[in-house]
Scaffold this motif. Structure first.
Motif, PDB file in Angstrom:
ATOM      1  N   ASN B 265      45.655  63.134   0.363  1.00 12.14           N
ATOM      2  CA  ASN B 265      45.423  62.973   2.482  1.00 12.14           C
ATOM      3  C   ASN B 265      46.687  64.142   2.243  1.00 12.14           C
ATOM      4  O   ASN B 265      46.944  64.061   1.587  1.00 12.14           O
ATOM      5  N   GLY B 266      46.380  63.877   3.340  1.00 10.25           N
ATOM      6  CA  GLY B 266      47.360  65.500   4.486  1.00 10.25           C
ATOM      7  C   GLY B 266      46.947  66.658   4.143  1.00 10.25           C
ATOM      8  O   GLY B 266      45.380  67.049   4.179  1.00 10.25           O
ATOM      9  N   GLN B 267      47.826  67.784   3.687  1.00 11.05           N
ATOM     10  CA  GLN B 267      46.710  68.969   4.374  1.00 11.05           C
ATOM     11  C   GLN B 267      45.653  69.571   3.935  1.00 11.05           C
ATOM     12  O   GLN B 267      45.883  69.367   2.911  1.00 11.05           O
ATOM     13  N   PRO B 268      44.617  69.908   4.497  1.00 12.69           N
ATOM     14  CA  PRO B 268      43.717  70.443   4.199  1.00 12.69           C
ATOM     15  C   PRO B 268      43.944  71.244   2.813  1.00 12.69           C
ATOM     16  O   PRO B 268      45.158  73.160   2.953  1.00 12.69           O
ATOM     17  N   VAL B 269      43.626  72.120   1.258  1.00 15.04           N
ATOM     18  CA  VAL B 269      43.814  73.050   1.028  1.00 15.04           C
ATOM     19  C   VAL B 269      43.392  74.536   1.201  1.00 15.04           C
ATOM     20  O   VAL B 269      43.935  75.459   0.928  1.00 15.04           O
ATOM     21  N   VAL B 270      41.929  74.401   1.801  1.00 15.49           N
ATOM     22  CA  VAL B 270      41.252  75.384   2.699  1.00 15.49           C
ATOM     23  C   VAL B 270      40.954  74.958   3.707  1.00 15.49           C
ATOM     24  O   VAL B 270      40.541  73.695   3.626  1.00 15.49           O
ATOM     25  N   GLU B 271      40.712  75.388   4.280  1.00 12.74           N
ATOM     26  CA  GLU B 271      40.345  75.460   6.001  1.00 12.74           C
ATOM     27  C   GLU B 271      39.706  76.786   6.691  1.00 12.74           C
ATOM     28  O   GLU B 271      40.738  77.097   6.794  1.00 12.74           O
ATOM     29  N   ALA B 272      38.201  76.749   7.025  1.00  5.78           N
ATOM     30  CA  ALA B 272      37.689  77.921   7.405  1.00  5.78           C
ATOM     31  C   ALA B 272      37.622  77.290   8.823  1.00  5.78           C
ATOM     32  O   ALA B 272      37.047  75.995   9.743  1.00  5.78           O
ATOM     33  N   ARG B 273      38.005  77.477  10.322  1.00  9.20           N
ATOM     34  CA  ARG B 273      37.853  77.423  11.490  1.00  9.20           C
ATOM     35  C   ARG B 273      36.921  78.433  12.313  1.00  9.20           C
ATOM     36  O   ARG B 273      37.367  79.317  12.322  1.00  9.20           O
ATOM     37  N   VAL B 322      40.984  81.785   8.324  1.00  9.16           N
ATOM     38  CA  VAL B 322      40.752  80.306   7.438  1.00  9.16           C
ATOM     39  C   VAL B 322      42.509  80.987   6.937  1.00  9.16           C
ATOM     40  O   VAL B 322      42.980  81.618   6.864  1.00  9.16           O
ATOM     41  N   VAL B 323      42.060  79.325   6.351  1.00  7.22           N
ATOM     42  CA  VAL B 323      43.843  79.070   5.554  1.00  7.22           C
ATOM     43  C   VAL B 323      43.876  78.446   4.853  1.00  7.22           C
ATOM     44  O   VAL B 323      43.359  77.612   4.319  1.00  7.22           O
ATOM     45  N   VAL B 324      44.153  78.887   4.335  1.00  8.55           N
ATOM     46  CA  VAL B 324      44.953  78.735   2.427  1.00  8.55           C
ATOM     47  C   VAL B 324      45.963  78.151   2.145  1.00  8.55           C
ATOM     48  O   VAL B 324      46.604  78.885   2.041  1.00  8.55           O
ATOM     49  N   ALA B 325      46.259  76.844   1.824  1.00 12.00           N
ATOM     50  CA  ALA B 325      47.193  75.935   1.421  1.00 12.00           C
ATOM     51  C   ALA B 325      47.707  77.176   2.931  1.00 12.00           C
ATOM     52  O   ALA B 325      49.737  77.012   2.107  1.00 12.00           O
ATOM     53  N   GLY B 326      47.815  76.151   3.596  1.00 12.92           N
ATOM     54  CA  GLY B 326      48.746  76.941   4.581  1.00 12.92           C
ATOM     55  C   GLY B 326      48.591  77.606   5.189  1.00 12.92           C
ATOM     56  O   GLY B 326      49.590  78.840   6.445  1.00 12.92           O
ATOM     57  N   HIS B 327      48.354  78.998   4.160  1.00  5.94           N
ATOM     58  CA  HIS B 327      48.684  80.545   5.090  1.00  5.94           C
ATOM     59  C   HIS B 327      47.144  80.666   5.623  1.00  5.94           C
ATOM     60  O   HIS B 327      46.426  80.855   5.125  1.00  5.94           O
ATOM     61  N   ALA B 328      47.407  81.590   6.946  1.00  2.10           N
ATOM     62  CA  ALA B 328      46.201  82.189   7.376  1.00  2.10           C
ATOM     63  C   ALA B 328      46.228  83.518   6.825  1.00  2.10           C
ATOM     64  O   ALA B 328      47.168  83.886   6.448  1.00  2.10           O
TER      65      ALA B 328
END
Ligand SMILES: Nc1ncnc2c1ncn2[C@@H]1O[C@H](COP(=O)(O)OP(=O)(O)OP(=O)(O)O)[C@@H](O)[C@H]1O
Ligand SMILES: [Mg+2]
Lengths: 321, 511
Positions: B265-273, B322-328
């Motif tokens: 659970n928790g932060q997605p490791v990658v997120e496309a918004r 795009v956010v990877v491991a919390g970094h945009a």
């Protein structure tokens, strides 16, 4: 139907392997053969003085070819090197009033700047290398002529020493060329930059996807080529004890490209052979010397050079898949 | 099919070596008229090499070829083509800059007066051919603007429309959609009915059973089995290819995926918004958590590869983030994506992956060089360690790490690229068709590896045209259509039917 051949893979076989061998080692074999020929048939060939002359003459070609090899490794080409030599020579006389070190630095900065310009055109504006550097070949030669309109002699002891001094029996010029060869070989073999520039030449899309700074690499490669050409220009100027922007470095780009291609670096990039390039330069030099010693005219050298280029390109072409 | 009649094409005792490997060792192969003959085997077994010998690309070291009962030798591929053997090679071998129509009719262009190519006629003919194979595309567009699948169909249409007695296909379906595969099989059926023989290489076994009469299994350059396919059990076939026991093979399932992963659970490791790009992507949002495998479903051109590329910084987008491991991430910078921990395995391995002039080792280390060096100088020892580990883990078959990558078999090249992604120490892998063109054994290995990596906490975005693989491998499947998300399935909803339904109905749901 002959056109369909374009869509079919080329046959591979024993012939291809021979060509591959020739592309890689042909230049070593040729240099060796020419040396043996000269030892047997050219009087006084083995004398030290003759060797010195040969090495001194080949040094600028070697230095320029090193930069050219890097550029060609990225699937590029740098036609501006001869003009950069002329420009650096002009800078030397212009700034000699401030002392030799200042003049040399000015010359090197000018060379690097031209390279940066060419590199930027290629990397950022997407101009084809041959077009970008052709423009520089013409423009920079013009600029050098404007800066120093006629042959200008100088008597700066420091600079003259640079051109004629020997250390431990070896001419300084030759030592500089050898050191630069080692540096470039190290750059290609051991550094990230070397690995990356080869990848850029081998498959640019893959390099980009793998996160390589493709544009920066391209600019850097042309800067190095400009810088090395400027070094060669300074050394040639120091030897001549004069600056002659109209004729210094004329056709140098052709010699350098020949040395690189004959040395086994394919024009399609993706590979750099540093030692092969040095051998390529030696081959051209030896060939010229041999023909001159046997009283054949300069035009012969050019024709033989043409044959060698064709042979090298043929070996490279047969090998490409 | 029928015994007794002279084979159309026959190879007798063919051997072919390359420096360091004997790719073919006394291989005999008979192709009868009107039969569809499957050629199977592991990666590097020698299938492509045999085909290249049959078509004049390589000259055999030993053995002979016979055509219609008489001995032949082909000096060049053109000779083979003239003798009626038409081939689709494993790597698409067309001219990317030229138009679809020119590629299709290359060398056979309709000529007008003065021998000039009649362009109008060219386009008409090309359109006719393409529509026969159900491909809707502007034949004037350059070939490279088409997707891999469509390019493959062009190669296919080209090969089949040349008058040939034998058509050889080296992994023709690896880039195709189910629908296109059906079209292809229709074409093969027509060929067979016309008495034309087909050699068919594929790692997709279910295809073989649908279409092939005979099968020849190669293993390590030798013929391990040859005979009719009907009646040969699938497990038996796999066992023959791998050289293992049937019982051993039976123990393992269809795919090597173990089942659901436990996503942390928790932060997605990658997120496309809300990624958007004109004509290609519309508000695509995807998140992958550590330890989770998210599948991307959809047809060719649905925007799956584009989504993966946009996330990897390889395709600029107009809107979204795009956010990877919390970094945009900075837009359009693969370097930034790799540094943040996202690595892409590209779909087109020849154009965007392999650096053919470099060794296996340098190809693997390519994207990881910054990690493997100090002060700009590459640490050879570290490179060797990483390369060795990965070559062993992925079982890459090469004579040495210093072998040129272009000399590896297709499947092994694919593994090299996977190794390149892993070498970067990625936190999230964007895998675009990771098992394309690799054999059953290696496929199982790669699938097991994906499981393993997910278990280690990596996030995986999986694109696959193989629905079975998508279903068994993914914890969640996001379905795309025309560049927009049209459905999301998770847990027990993830079935082949559900994905197909989402693809079909999707347009209505989201408009
Ligand atoms: N040009 C070449 N030079 C050196 N080795 C080669 C060359 N071509 C093929 N090989 C080697 O020959 C062997 C057989 O390769 P081949 O391409 O025929 O395999 P394949 O059965 O088609 O595999 P895949 O399923 O991966 O496509 C491999 O070990 C490969 O590395
Ligand atoms: Mg193959």
């Amino acid at each position: 139907m002959a056109e369909t051949a374009g869509t079919l893979p080329k046959p591979l076989g024993g012939r291809t392997r021979t060509l591959a061998w020739l592309q890689r080692y042909g230049v070593y074999a040729s240099v060796l053969a020419l040396l043996l020929f000269n030892v047997a048939f050219t009087p006084h060939f083995l004398e030290v003085a003759n060797f010195r002359t040969q090495l001194i003459q080949v040094a600028p070609i070697v230095i320029v070819s090193l930069g050219m090899a890097l550029v060609i490794g990225t699937e590029g080409i740098d036609l501006s090197v001869g003009s950069v030599m002329a420009l650096s020579s002009a800078m030397v006389v212009l700034y000699l009033g401030y002392g030799a070190p200042v003049a040399i630095v000015a010359a090197l900065v000018a060379g690097a700047a031209v390279g940066a310009g060419g590199g930027a055109l290629v990397a950022y504006a997407g101009v084809q290398p041959i077009v970008a550097t052709l423009a520089l070949l013409v423009g920079i030669r013009g600029l050098a002529n404007v800066l120093v309109p006629q042959l200008t002699e100088f008597r700066n002891p420091a600079l003259i020493t640079l051109g004629s001094r020997s250390v431990l029996g070896l001419p300084l010029v030759v030592i500089i060329a050898a050191v630069l060869t080692a540096v470039v070989a190290f750059l290609v073999k051991r550094t990230i930059f070397g690995r990356q520039l080869v990848a850029v030449g081998g498959n640019r899309a893959a390099a980009k996807l793998s996160g390589l700074p493709v544009r920066r690499i391209l600019v850097a490669v042309y800067v190095l080529s400009g810088l090395l050409a400027a070094v060669a220009g300074v050394l040639a100027t120091a030897r001549l004890q004069a600056s002659d922007p109209t004729s210094l470095g004329l056709l140098m780009e052709l010699s350098a490209i020949t040395a690189v291609v004959v040395g086994g670096t394919p024009l399609t990039g993706g590979r750099v052979r540093v030692l092969g390039t040095v051998m390529g330069a030696l081959l051209i030099q030896l060939l010229q010397a041999t023909l001159i010693k046997h009283n054949l005219p300069q035009s012969w050298t050019q024709m033989v050079q043409a044959v060698i280029i064709l042979a090298a390109v043929y070996a490279a072409r047969g090998r490409k898949k | 099919m029928s015994d007794g009649t002279a084979p159309v094409l026959e190879a007798r005792g063919i051997s072919k070596g390359f420096p360091g490997v004997l790719a073919l060792d006394g291989v005999s192969f008979r192709l009868a008229a009107g039969e569809v003959h499957a050629l199977v085997g592991e990666n590097g077994a020698g299938k492509s090499t045999l085909i290249k010998v049959l078509t004049g690309v390589h000259q055999p070291d030993r053995g002979e070829l016979r055509l219609h009962g008489g001995p032949v030798s082909f000096g060049t591929p053109l000779d083979a083509q003239r003798a009626g053997i038409s081939t689709i090679y494993q790597e698409v071998n067309l001219v990317p800059q030229m138009s679809v129509a020119h590629n299709l009719l290359l060398g056979r262009e309709p000529r007008g007066r003065l021998g000039v190519i009649d362009t109008g006629q060219l386009y008409t003919q090309a359109r006719r051919v393409m529509s026969r194979y159900g491909i809707q595309t502007d034949v004037r567009r350059p070939l490279r603007s088409l997707g891999m699948g469509a390019q493959q169909m062009v190669a296919l249409a080209r090969a089949v429309s040349i008058d040939a007695r034998v058509v050889i296909m080296d992994e023709p379906t690896s880039a195709l959609e189910p629908r296109e595969v059906d079209t292809l099989f229709g074409v093969i059926g027509d060929l067979r009915a016309g008495g034309i023989s087909v050699v068919y290489v594929s790692h997709r076994l279910e295809e073989l059973y649908r279409i092939c009469d005979q099968v020849t299994v190669l293993r390590d350059g030798r013929v391990a089995h040859t005979g009719p396919l009907a009646g040969l059990e699938r497990v038996k076939l796999i066992a023959l290819m791998l050289g293992r026991d049937t019982a051993d093979v039976r123990l393992r399932g269809q795919t090597e995926f173990a089942g659901r992963h436990t996503a942390k659970n928790g932060q997605p490791v990658v997120e496309a918004r809300a990624l958007s790009r004109r004509h290609q992507l519309h508000d695509v949002s995807i998140r992958v958590r550590p330890g989770e495998v998210v599948g991307l479903g959809g047809l060719l051109g649905a925007g799956r590869s584009e989504t993966a590329k946009a996330i990897a910084g390889a395709l600029p987008f107009d809107g979204g983030a795009v956010v990877v491991a919390g970094h945009a991430l900075r837009k359009g910078s693969p370097a930034a994506a790799i540094r943040a921990g996202a690595s892409l395995l590209p779909e087109d391995r020849k154009a965007e992956g392999i650096v053919p002039t470099m060794s296996v080792r340098d190809n693997i280390a390519l994207a990881a060089l910054p990690r493997l060096s100090r002060a700009g100088i590459v640490s050879e020892a570290r490179v060797d360690r990483v390369v060795q580990t990965l070559m062993k883990r992925l079982r890459i078959k090469a004579t040495s790490p210093h072998q040129k990558v272009s000399e590896l078999s297709g499947g092994n090249q694919q593994k090299v690229l996977l190794a390149r992604s892993l070498a970067t120490g990625a936190k999230v892998l964007l895998l675009d068709e990771p098992t394309r063109g690799i054999d059953v054994g290696a496929k199982a290995e790669v699938q097991a590896l994906i499981d393993e990596l997910a278990a280690e906490g990596l996030g995986v975005l999986l694109i696959s045209s193989d629905l079975e693989e998508l279903v068994e491998g993914s914890d969640r499947v996001v379905v795309l259509r025309d560049g927009a998300v049209v459905g999301e399935l998770s847990g027990d909803e993830v079935t082949e039917e559900a994905i197909m339904r989402a693809i079909a109905d999707g347009g209505g749901v989201d408009g």
